[in-house]
Design a protein around this motif. Structure first.
Motif, PDB file in Angstrom:
ATOM      1  N   PRO A   1       0.756  -1.231   0.000  1.00  0.00           N
ATOM      2  CA  PRO A   1       0.000   0.000   0.000  1.00  0.00           C
ATOM      3  C   PRO A   1       0.791   1.289   0.000  1.00  0.00           C
ATOM      4  O   PRO A   1       0.495   2.193  -0.748  1.00  0.00           O
ATOM      5  CB  PRO A   1      -0.834  -0.105   1.280  1.00  0.00           C
ATOM      6  CG  PRO A   1      -0.045  -1.030   2.166  1.00  0.00           C
ATOM      7  CD  PRO A   1       0.634  -1.982   1.250  1.00  0.00           C
ATOM      8  N   ALA A   2       1.813   1.457   0.827  1.00  0.00           N
ATOM      9  CA  ALA A   2       2.406   2.772   1.024  1.00  0.00           C
ATOM     10  C   ALA A   2       3.722   2.959   0.276  1.00  0.00           C
ATOM     11  O   ALA A   2       3.820   3.739  -0.651  1.00  0.00           O
ATOM     12  CB  ALA A   2       2.598   3.022   2.518  1.00  0.00           C
ATOM     13  N   THR A   3       4.743   2.199   0.684  1.00  0.00           N
ATOM     14  CA  THR A   3       6.068   2.391   0.105  1.00  0.00           C
ATOM     15  C   THR A   3       6.070   2.144  -1.392  1.00  0.00           C
ATOM     16  O   THR A   3       6.619   2.924  -2.161  1.00  0.00           O
ATOM     17  CB  THR A   3       7.083   1.455   0.783  1.00  0.00           C
ATOM     18  OG1 THR A   3       7.056   1.680   2.188  1.00  0.00           O
ATOM     19  CG2 THR A   3       8.470   1.714   0.237  1.00  0.00           C
ATOM     20  N   SER A   4       5.433   1.069  -1.828  1.00  0.00           N
ATOM     21  CA  SER A   4       5.425   0.702  -3.230  1.00  0.00           C
ATOM     22  C   SER A   4       4.794   1.795  -4.082  1.00  0.00           C
ATOM     23  O   SER A   4       5.318   2.158  -5.120  1.00  0.00           O
ATOM     24  CB  SER A   4       4.682  -0.614  -3.429  1.00  0.00           C
ATOM     25  OG  SER A   4       4.634  -0.961  -4.792  1.00  0.00           O
ATOM     26  N   ARG A   5       3.666   2.336  -3.633  1.00  0.00           N
ATOM     27  CA  ARG A   5       2.986   3.319  -4.461  1.00  0.00           C
ATOM     28  C   ARG A   5       3.791   4.621  -4.550  1.00  0.00           C
ATOM     29  O   ARG A   5       3.759   5.299  -5.577  1.00  0.00           O
ATOM     30  CB  ARG A   5       1.571   3.581  -3.945  1.00  0.00           C
ATOM     31  CG  ARG A   5       1.486   4.326  -2.627  1.00  0.00           C
ATOM     32  CD  ARG A   5       0.039   4.471  -2.195  1.00  0.00           C
ATOM     33  NE  ARG A   5      -0.072   5.331  -1.015  1.00  0.00           N
ATOM     34  CZ  ARG A   5      -1.226   5.599  -0.403  1.00  0.00           C
ATOM     35  NH1 ARG A   5      -2.341   5.045  -0.861  1.00  0.00           N
ATOM     36  NH2 ARG A   5      -1.250   6.395   0.641  1.00  0.00           N
ATOM     37  N   LEU A   6       4.501   4.976  -3.509  1.00  0.00           N
ATOM     38  CA  LEU A   6       5.337   6.171  -3.555  1.00  0.00           C
ATOM     39  C   LEU A   6       6.487   5.991  -4.532  1.00  0.00           C
ATOM     40  O   LEU A   6       6.814   6.898  -5.304  1.00  0.00           O
ATOM     41  CB  LEU A   6       5.874   6.491  -2.159  1.00  0.00           C
ATOM     42  CG  LEU A   6       6.819   7.707  -2.073  1.00  0.00           C
ATOM     43  CD1 LEU A   6       6.100   8.967  -2.563  1.00  0.00           C
ATOM     44  CD2 LEU A   6       7.326   7.887  -0.654  1.00  0.00           C
ATOM     45  N   VAL A   7       7.104   4.821  -4.525  1.00  0.00           N
ATOM     46  CA  VAL A   7       8.197   4.541  -5.454  1.00  0.00           C
ATOM     47  C   VAL A   7       7.692   4.594  -6.893  1.00  0.00           C
ATOM     48  O   VAL A   7       8.324   5.181  -7.778  1.00  0.00           O
ATOM     49  CB  VAL A   7       8.827   3.168  -5.147  1.00  0.00           C
ATOM     50  CG1 VAL A   7       9.803   2.771  -6.247  1.00  0.00           C
ATOM     51  CG2 VAL A   7       9.546   3.207  -3.803  1.00  0.00           C
ATOM     52  N   HIS A   8       6.522   3.981  -7.136  1.00  0.00           N
ATOM     53  CA  HIS A   8       5.933   4.034  -8.476  1.00  0.00           C
ATOM     54  C   HIS A   8       5.628   5.469  -8.877  1.00  0.00           C
ATOM     55  O   HIS A   8       5.841   5.870 -10.031  1.00  0.00           O
ATOM     56  CB  HIS A   8       4.650   3.203  -8.526  1.00  0.00           C
ATOM     57  CG  HIS A   8       4.874   1.725  -8.433  1.00  0.00           C
ATOM     58  ND1 HIS A   8       5.883   1.083  -9.118  1.00  0.00           N
ATOM     59  CD2 HIS A   8       4.207   0.758  -7.742  1.00  0.00           C
ATOM     60  CE1 HIS A   8       5.828  -0.214  -8.851  1.00  0.00           C
ATOM     61  NE2 HIS A   8       4.825  -0.435  -8.017  1.00  0.00           N
TER      62      HIS A   8
END
Length: 387
Positions: free
Chosen positions: A11-18
């Motif tokens: 939910p959080a880290t992955s979407r920010l990286v994307h």
């Protein structure tokens, strides 16, 4: 639903990286185009082109767009926007350097055809990535991506002004930008979304858009007609109509890019507060008012303020239109964006040649007055669009 496609993502880290990776893609695309736009006056002088001849040369870019029209959306649907983002940006940056090698009008036009083809390919693929990233969030973030594109345009224009000031050859300028884009592609590629929302490898090449998508495309066309005019002709307008000194010739473009970039970074908040349709209506009014101010009072201060208003006006339209296209239930996001963005981007690319042809028959002030009418069209059509 698009959201359901990404429920398996962290939910959080992955979407920010994307989000950072996709934002970088928008930046690289904007940097390529603005670098070319910043040197158009130089190209006009080097090849001794009249305004009408320059308009004909710039028409080569929409030719490349039209050549890519049947394939770009299908390629994204077939192979995914991740691959097409990398490929499109790579071609875009490579062709930019080739434009710096053009020594004849024929060579320049041939390069601009491929430049338009790569522009459309990268435009559709990066916006498809943006639709997927937006689905990871519970709020609209599309405008911020386009804000990054505008910020890149501002930086590209500033670099271009610096290069011109130091007398750097176009080839050196464009080669440096190409190298920077290549580095950016290597850094962001691993973090792009691996799968698109609604991915369908069996999507047919030709899919007719419904009326709602066609209307979104017309809205984008009207707004991007003005945006393309600002990119390619703002410097010429300040030179020939405003009669600004060499030191101030680029202030109109800078004013436009500044307010467009700033507007896109607040557009999501404004839209949530006042609604999509009202935002579109106000956008069209700002565009028309700004252009008419520059036409009726063609001196440095009023024209600069007018170009600032145009930047505010065009800032929200394309993000709202592309976001609505990405939520289409008729087509996959890639195909819907291809349909809408191709119609819209045609305005972005047809605007500059249109200005040249009209200016050749009349003058630049008449040309800009005609573009002001497109802002009023945005206001008139906004109430009918499903955004």
């Amino acid at each position: 639903m698009i959201t359901e496609t990404y429920q398996s993502q962290p939910p959080a880290t992955s979407r920010l990286v994307h989000r950072v990776a996709v934002g970088t893609s928008f930046f690289l695309q904007g940097l390529c185009f603005s670098s070319w736009a910043a040197r158009i006056p130089t190209v006009q002088q080097r090849l001794h082109l009249t305004d009408t001849e320059l308009g004909g040369v710039l028409l080569a870019v929409p030719v490349g767009l039209l050549l890519s029209l049947p394939l770009s959306g299908w390629l994204v649907a077939r192979y995914g926007s991740r691959r097409l983002t990398v490929l499109g940006l790579s071609i875009y940056a490579t062709v930019l350097t080739l434009l710096g090698l053009a020594e004849t009008t024929t060579q320049l036009m041939a390069g601009l055809v491929f430049f338009g083809l790569a522009a459309n390919m990268s435009n559709i693929s990066v916006n498809t990535q943006a639709v997927g990233v937006e689905a990871l969030y519970s709020k609209s973030i599309m405008a911020s991506f386009h804000g990054i594109w505008s910020l890149a345009g501002f930086i590209g224009a500033a670099i271009g002004t610096l290069m011109i000031g130091y007398g750097a050859p176009i080839l050196v300028h464009f080669a440096l930008i190409t190298a920077a884009v290549a580095l950016g592609i290597l850094l962001m590629r691993p973090y792009l979304l691996p799968t698109d929302a609604g991915h369908d490898p069996n999507q047919p090449v030709f899919v007719l858009p419904d009326k709602s998508l066609l209307l979104l495309g017309i809205l984008a066309f009207c707004s991007l007609l003005g945006e393309g005019t600002m990119f390619d002709w703002s410097g010429v307008y300040f030179n020939k109509v405003v009669h600004a000194s060499t030191a101030w010739a680029g202030v109109g473009f800078t004013a436009f890019m500044s307010t467009m970039a700033a507007g896109r970074f607040v557009a999501d908040w404004f839209t949530d507060r006042f609604g999509r349709q009202r935002t579109l209506q106000l956008s069209g009014l700002f565009t028309a008012a700004g252009l008419m101010l520059a036409v009726l009072l063609p001196s440095l201060v009023p024209a600069t303020i007018g170009f600032m208003l145009v930047g505010v006006g065009v800032s929200s339209v394309v993000p709202l239109v592309y976001g609505a296209a990405g939520r289409s239930t008729v087509m996959s996001p890639g195909m819907a964006l291809a349909a809408v963005s191709t119609v819209g981007f045609a305005g972005f690319l047809l605007g500059p040649p249109l200005i040249g042809f009209v200016a050749g028959a009349t003058n630049l002030r008449v040309s800009f007055a005609i573009i002001a009418l497109m802002g009023l069209c945005v206001t008139a059509l906004a109430s009918r669009a499903r955004v």
